[in-house]
Design a protein around this motif. Structure first.
Motif, PDB file in Angstrom:
ATOM      1  N   VAL A  33      -0.497 -12.934   8.339  1.00 54.54           N
ATOM      2  CA  VAL A  33       0.935 -12.847   7.998  1.00 54.54           C
ATOM      3  C   VAL A  33       1.274 -11.422   7.564  1.00 54.54           C
ATOM      4  N   ASP A  34       2.473 -11.015   7.871  1.00 58.98           N
ATOM      5  CA  ASP A  34       2.940  -9.703   7.393  1.00 58.98           C
ATOM      6  C   ASP A  34       4.440  -9.783   7.122  1.00 58.98           C
ATOM      7  N   ALA A  35       4.849  -9.163   6.014  1.00 54.90           N
ATOM      8  CA  ALA A  35       6.251  -9.234   5.592  1.00 54.90           C
ATOM      9  C   ALA A  35       7.188  -8.551   6.580  1.00 54.90           C
ATOM     10  N   SER A  43       5.020   0.543   5.869  1.00 53.97           N
ATOM     11  CA  SER A  43       3.572   0.415   5.677  1.00 53.97           C
ATOM     12  C   SER A  43       2.889   1.769   5.758  1.00 53.97           C
ATOM     13  N   SER A  44       1.683   1.841   5.192  1.00 50.92           N
ATOM     14  CA  SER A  44       0.919   3.102   5.262  1.00 50.92           C
ATOM     15  C   SER A  44       0.368   3.351   6.649  1.00 50.92           C
ATOM     16  N   SER A  45       0.339   2.332   7.488  1.00 51.52           N
ATOM     17  CA  SER A  45      -0.127   2.515   8.866  1.00 51.52           C
ATOM     18  C   SER A  45       1.019   2.862   9.805  1.00 51.52           C
ATOM     19  N   GLY A  46       2.243   2.980   9.268  1.00 51.17           N
ATOM     20  CA  GLY A  46       3.396   3.268  10.125  1.00 51.17           C
ATOM     21  C   GLY A  46       3.390   4.700  10.623  1.00 51.17           C
ATOM     22  N   THR A  49       1.100   8.813  14.487  1.00 52.04           N
ATOM     23  CA  THR A  49      -0.282   9.292  14.675  1.00 52.04           C
ATOM     24  C   THR A  49      -1.075   9.403  13.371  1.00 52.04           C
ATOM     25  N   ARG A  50      -2.400   9.355  13.519  1.00 48.79           N
ATOM     26  CA  ARG A  50      -3.333   9.590  12.417  1.00 48.79           C
ATOM     27  C   ARG A  50      -4.524  10.384  12.948  1.00 48.79           C
ATOM     28  N   VAL A  51      -5.103  11.208  12.082  1.00 49.27           N
ATOM     29  CA  VAL A  51      -6.252  12.021  12.473  1.00 49.27           C
ATOM     30  C   VAL A  51      -7.515  11.160  12.546  1.00 49.27           C
ATOM     31  N   MET A  52      -8.315  11.398  13.576  1.00 52.69           N
ATOM     32  CA  MET A  52      -9.648  10.772  13.707  1.00 52.69           C
ATOM     33  C   MET A  52     -10.671  11.889  13.560  1.00 52.69           C
ATOM     34  N   ALA A 172       6.526 -13.141   4.283  1.00 50.63           N
ATOM     35  CA  ALA A 172       5.917 -12.476   3.126  1.00 50.63           C
ATOM     36  C   ALA A 172       5.242 -13.500   2.226  1.00 50.63           C
ATOM     37  N   VAL A 173       4.176 -13.077   1.578  1.00 53.75           N
ATOM     38  CA  VAL A 173       3.605 -13.890   0.502  1.00 53.75           C
ATOM     39  C   VAL A 173       4.435 -13.605  -0.735  1.00 53.75           C
ATOM     40  N   ILE A 174       4.927 -14.649  -1.349  1.00 51.38           N
ATOM     41  CA  ILE A 174       5.787 -14.473  -2.519  1.00 51.38           C
ATOM     42  C   ILE A 174       4.928 -14.187  -3.745  1.00 51.38           C
ATOM     43  N   VAL A 321       8.566   9.976   5.674  1.00 54.94           N
ATOM     44  CA  VAL A 321       7.942   9.797   4.366  1.00 54.94           C
ATOM     45  C   VAL A 321       7.048   8.567   4.447  1.00 54.94           C
ATOM     46  N   CYS A 322       5.797   8.778   4.114  1.00 49.80           N
ATOM     47  CA  CYS A 322       4.839   7.675   4.074  1.00 49.80           C
ATOM     48  C   CYS A 322       4.266   7.664   2.657  1.00 49.80           C
ATOM     49  N   GLN A 323       3.407   6.731   2.343  1.00 52.14           N
ATOM     50  CA  GLN A 323       2.767   6.779   1.026  1.00 52.14           C
ATOM     51  C   GLN A 323       1.277   6.542   1.198  1.00 52.14           C
ATOM     52  N   PHE A 354      -7.045   4.986   7.973  1.00 52.98           N
ATOM     53  CA  PHE A 354      -6.636   4.442   9.263  1.00 52.98           C
ATOM     54  C   PHE A 354      -7.739   4.452  10.325  1.00 52.98           C
ATOM     55  N   LYS A 355      -8.365   5.612  10.474  1.00 55.65           N
ATOM     56  CA  LYS A 355      -9.380   5.786  11.532  1.00 55.65           C
ATOM     57  C   LYS A 355     -10.472   4.725  11.478  1.00 55.65           C
ATOM     58  N   HIS A 356     -10.736   4.242  10.237  1.00 59.96           N
ATOM     59  CA  HIS A 356     -11.868   3.331  10.028  1.00 59.96           C
ATOM     60  C   HIS A 356     -11.532   1.872  10.351  1.00 59.96           C
TER      61      HIS A 356
HETATM   62  C1  FAD Z   1       1.336  10.466   5.681  1.00 54.51           C
HETATM   63  C2  FAD Z   1       0.026   9.768   5.859  1.00 54.51           C
HETATM   64  C3  FAD Z   1      -0.949  10.390   6.611  1.00 54.51           C
HETATM   65  C4  FAD Z   1      -2.182   9.774   6.784  1.00 54.51           C
HETATM   66  N1  FAD Z   1      -3.114  10.384   7.573  1.00 54.51           N
HETATM   67  C5  FAD Z   1      -4.258   9.753   7.871  1.00 54.51           C
HETATM   68  C6  FAD Z   1      -5.124  10.294   8.849  1.00 54.51           C
HETATM   69  O1  FAD Z   1      -4.824  11.340   9.418  1.00 54.51           O
HETATM   70  N2  FAD Z   1      -6.263   9.613   9.147  1.00 54.51           N
HETATM   71  C7  FAD Z   1      -6.576   8.429   8.533  1.00 54.51           C
HETATM   72  O2  FAD Z   1      -7.631   7.865   8.858  1.00 54.51           O
HETATM   73  N3  FAD Z   1      -5.745   7.868   7.619  1.00 54.51           N
HETATM   74  C8  FAD Z   1      -4.604   8.510   7.277  1.00 54.51           C
HETATM   75  N4  FAD Z   1      -3.732   7.962   6.373  1.00 54.51           N
HETATM   76  C9  FAD Z   1      -4.135   6.762   5.617  1.00 54.51           C
HETATM   77  C10 FAD Z   1      -4.001   5.509   6.415  1.00 54.51           C
HETATM   78  O3  FAD Z   1      -2.843   5.542   7.220  1.00 54.51           O
HETATM   79  C11 FAD Z   1      -3.973   4.308   5.453  1.00 54.51           C
HETATM   80  O4  FAD Z   1      -5.093   4.400   4.577  1.00 54.51           O
HETATM   81  C12 FAD Z   1      -4.042   2.994   6.209  1.00 54.51           C
HETATM   82  O5  FAD Z   1      -3.093   2.955   7.233  1.00 54.51           O
HETATM   83  C13 FAD Z   1      -3.816   1.840   5.228  1.00 54.51           C
HETATM   84  O6  FAD Z   1      -3.779   0.630   5.929  1.00 54.51           O
HETATM   85  P1  FAD Z   1      -3.603  -0.753   5.147  1.00 54.51           P
HETATM   86  O7  FAD Z   1      -3.777  -1.806   6.157  1.00 54.51           O
HETATM   87  O8  FAD Z   1      -4.487  -0.768   3.942  1.00 54.51           O
HETATM   88  O9  FAD Z   1      -2.113  -0.705   4.548  1.00 54.51           O
HETATM   89  P2  FAD Z   1      -0.690  -0.887   5.290  1.00 54.51           P
HETATM   90  O10 FAD Z   1      -0.672  -0.211   6.590  1.00 54.51           O
HETATM   91  O11 FAD Z   1       0.347  -0.487   4.299  1.00 54.51           O
HETATM   92  O12 FAD Z   1      -0.587  -2.437   5.573  1.00 54.51           O
HETATM   93  C14 FAD Z   1      -0.267  -3.342   4.562  1.00 54.51           C
HETATM   94  C15 FAD Z   1       0.610  -4.418   5.172  1.00 54.51           C
HETATM   95  O13 FAD Z   1       0.787  -5.442   4.210  1.00 54.51           O
HETATM   96  C16 FAD Z   1       2.087  -5.977   4.380  1.00 54.51           C
HETATM   97  N5  FAD Z   1       2.459  -6.629   3.123  1.00 54.51           N
HETATM   98  C17 FAD Z   1       2.606  -6.064   1.900  1.00 54.51           C
HETATM   99  N6  FAD Z   1       2.938  -6.982   0.977  1.00 54.51           N
HETATM  100  C18 FAD Z   1       3.007  -8.168   1.631  1.00 54.51           C
HETATM  101  C19 FAD Z   1       3.296  -9.486   1.226  1.00 54.51           C
HETATM  102  N7  FAD Z   1       3.599  -9.816  -0.049  1.00 54.51           N
HETATM  103  N8  FAD Z   1       3.277 -10.463   2.149  1.00 54.51           N
HETATM  104  C20 FAD Z   1       2.983 -10.184   3.448  1.00 54.51           C
HETATM  105  N9  FAD Z   1       2.699  -8.949   3.888  1.00 54.51           N
HETATM  106  C21 FAD Z   1       2.701  -7.943   2.988  1.00 54.51           C
HETATM  107  C22 FAD Z   1       2.948  -4.768   4.724  1.00 54.51           C
HETATM  108  O14 FAD Z   1       4.120  -5.112   5.430  1.00 54.51           O
HETATM  109  C23 FAD Z   1       1.992  -3.918   5.551  1.00 54.51           C
HETATM  110  O15 FAD Z   1       2.201  -4.078   6.931  1.00 54.51           O
HETATM  111  C24 FAD Z   1      -2.468   8.540   6.170  1.00 54.51           C
HETATM  112  C25 FAD Z   1      -1.472   7.908   5.418  1.00 54.51           C
HETATM  113  C26 FAD Z   1      -0.235   8.502   5.268  1.00 54.51           C
HETATM  114  C27 FAD Z   1       0.809   7.801   4.470  1.00 54.51           C
END
Ligand code: FAD
Length: 386
Positions: A33-35, A43-46, A49-52, A172-174, A321-323, A354-356
């Motif tokens: 599930v995803d919100a 999301s942080s994966s949005g 591109t990401r570096v590998m 979403a999970v509440i 803007v990402c986080q 991301f890469k991992h």
């Molecule tokens: C600007 C930037 C540059 C980066 N560069 C690199 C890079 O070059 N190389 C690299 O390897 N990594 C990079 N990263 C890091 C990498 O992108 C993140 O570490 C990784 O994408 C995190 O993935 P995640 O699945 O943990 O989180 P997310 O991608 O944030 O996924 C979490 C998901 O949970 C969902 N969610 C949240 N709360 C709820 C809820 N209550 N119910 C249901 N769903 C929910 C969200 O919608 C989201 O889709 C970068 C990050 C940023 C921001």
């Protein structure tokens, strides 16, 4: 009668998506599930591109993990007949004054079997005349690395998950009321409450909610995963530039001389991507406005003019803007919820997760299905006493 173990995975980003897919491939019944959807803008994966890369400094598990991920990205690209990893190479620029990180990386890369070359400034200038190498003493070039299509990869993973028989729901999970939220909302195994009013009950739960992990688990995670605002800029190079700024001519680059900046020349048609890896201020991933800070822009502009002189007057054509989901020590968090043995928490990508994705998915499937223990470096008890 259903005998397969049922796993509910919350979050379809790089960590949750790959975990769901690998669990399914290993025979589990999986509901994901995803919100807001895989690779959504919050999301942080949005983003595109990401570096590998495999360059990671001394004493860490990530170079070996990146080597495994490289193999898995290639395997899934073949399987899906999709191009997600662009092997334009990664050039890591080191200053001579403080290059212990790079020196150690060369050994780690060789041990993990990731190809790399050490380059002198002359060799780098020849390969990349677009870059002013002032202050750079040497570099590491990883020819088989490059950049990944991030948003597209997340969507591809969920597509493959659905095709393989997984169940995906955009709900979403509440989060229970914060004041009384004791994280035991799974204790009676009536399942988690979803935003459409239904409940989802499973044998195991995986929470991979990126920067939202602290909100879902305020006691166990809380500020151990901090969302930090990261501004990303895309500069528009001229259409007739004789010095080229696309991935056909320039690799992904990382500049470790002073503040750590990096860029991805080939970002679709978005422009020349540049960002500073310095952790920004705290950011609310749900309600935060995604507009860049003018101060960051002027610092980046100054940097680009110095390191890429031909881009001195290049306009900003896009921003993002990402986080980061930052942990205190930059290491991931991969562990069970202390109060619920059947609940796994994965996150804390800290700007490099991301890469991992595919390697994490593979590892998580093993941990969950074989009931194994995660490495100490990722466990929650490392923060005890802090
Ligand atoms: C600007 C930037 C540059 C980066 N560069 C690199 C890079 O070059 N190389 C690299 O390897 N990594 C990079 N990263 C890091 C990498 O992108 C993140 O570490 C990784 O994408 C995190 O993935 P995640 O699945 O943990 O989180 P997310 O991608 O944030 O996924 C979490 C998901 O949970 C969902 N969610 C949240 N709360 C709820 C809820 N209550 N119910 C249901 N769903 C929910 C969200 O919608 C989201 O889709 C970068 C990050 C940023 C921001």
């Amino acid at each position: 009668m259903e005998t397969r173990i049922h796993v509910a995975v919350v979050g379809a980003g790089a960590f949750g998506g790959w975990t769901a897919l690998r669990l399914l491939e290993r025979g589990a019944r999986v509901t994901l599930v995803d919100a807001w959807g895989p690779g959504n803008s919050r999301s942080s994966s949005g983003g595109e591109t990401r570096v590998m890369r495999g360059t990671y400094g001394p004493d860490q598990p990530y170079t070996v993990m990146a080597a495994r991920a490289l193999k898995l990205w290639a395997k899934y690209e073949r399987k899906w007949k999709r191009h997600l990893l662009h092997r334009s190479g990664v050039l890591w620029m080191a200053s001579g004054r403080d290059d212990a990180f790079e020196r150690a990386s060369v050994h780690m890369l060789a041990a993990a079997g990731i190809k790399c070359q050490e380059l002198s400034p002359r060799q780098m200038s020849k390969r990349c005349p677009q870059i002013n190498f002032e202050g750079i003493e040497w570099g590491i070039f990883e020819p088989e690395c490059g950049y990944l299509d991030s948003r597209a990869s997340c969507a591809a993973v969920v597509e493959a998950f659905l095709l393989a028989g997984g169940q995906y729901r955009q709900v979403a999970v509440i989060v229970p009321d914060q004041a009384s939220h004791d994280e035991n909302f799974l204790r009676n195994n009536r399942g988690i409450v979803l935003s459409d009013g239904s409940r989802l009950a499973a044998d195991r739960y995986v929470f991979a909610c990126g920067p939202w992990m602290g909100t879902l688990f305020p006691h166990t995670i809380g500020s151990l995963i901090r969302a930090t605002k990261q501004d990303v800029f895309f500069f528009g190079h001229g259409s007739r530039d004789s010095l080229k700024f696309t991935d056909a001519y320039l690799p992904v680059w990382a500049d470790h001389c002073g503040s750590f900046r990096y860029g991805i020349p080939g970002d679709g048609c978005r422009g020349f991507k540049v960002a500073d890896d310095t952790r920004g201020p705290d950011f609310d991933p749900t309600s935060g406005e995604r507009t860049v800070d003018p101060e960051t822009l002027s610092e980046i502009r100054e940097y680009v003019s110095f390191r890429f002189p031909a881009l001195r007057d290049a306009p900003v054509v896009e921003t993002r803007v990402c986080q980061y989901e930052q942990t205190p020590d930059n290491h991931f968090i991969i562990d069970r919820l202390p109060t619920n043995e059947n609940v796994w928490l994965i996150g804390g990508g800290s700007g490099h997760g991301f890469k991992h994705g595919p390697a994490i998915g593979e590892m998580m499937a093993d941990l969950i299905l074989k009931d194994r223990e995660p490495k100490a470096i990722w466990r929650l008890d490392r923060f005890k006493g802090n």
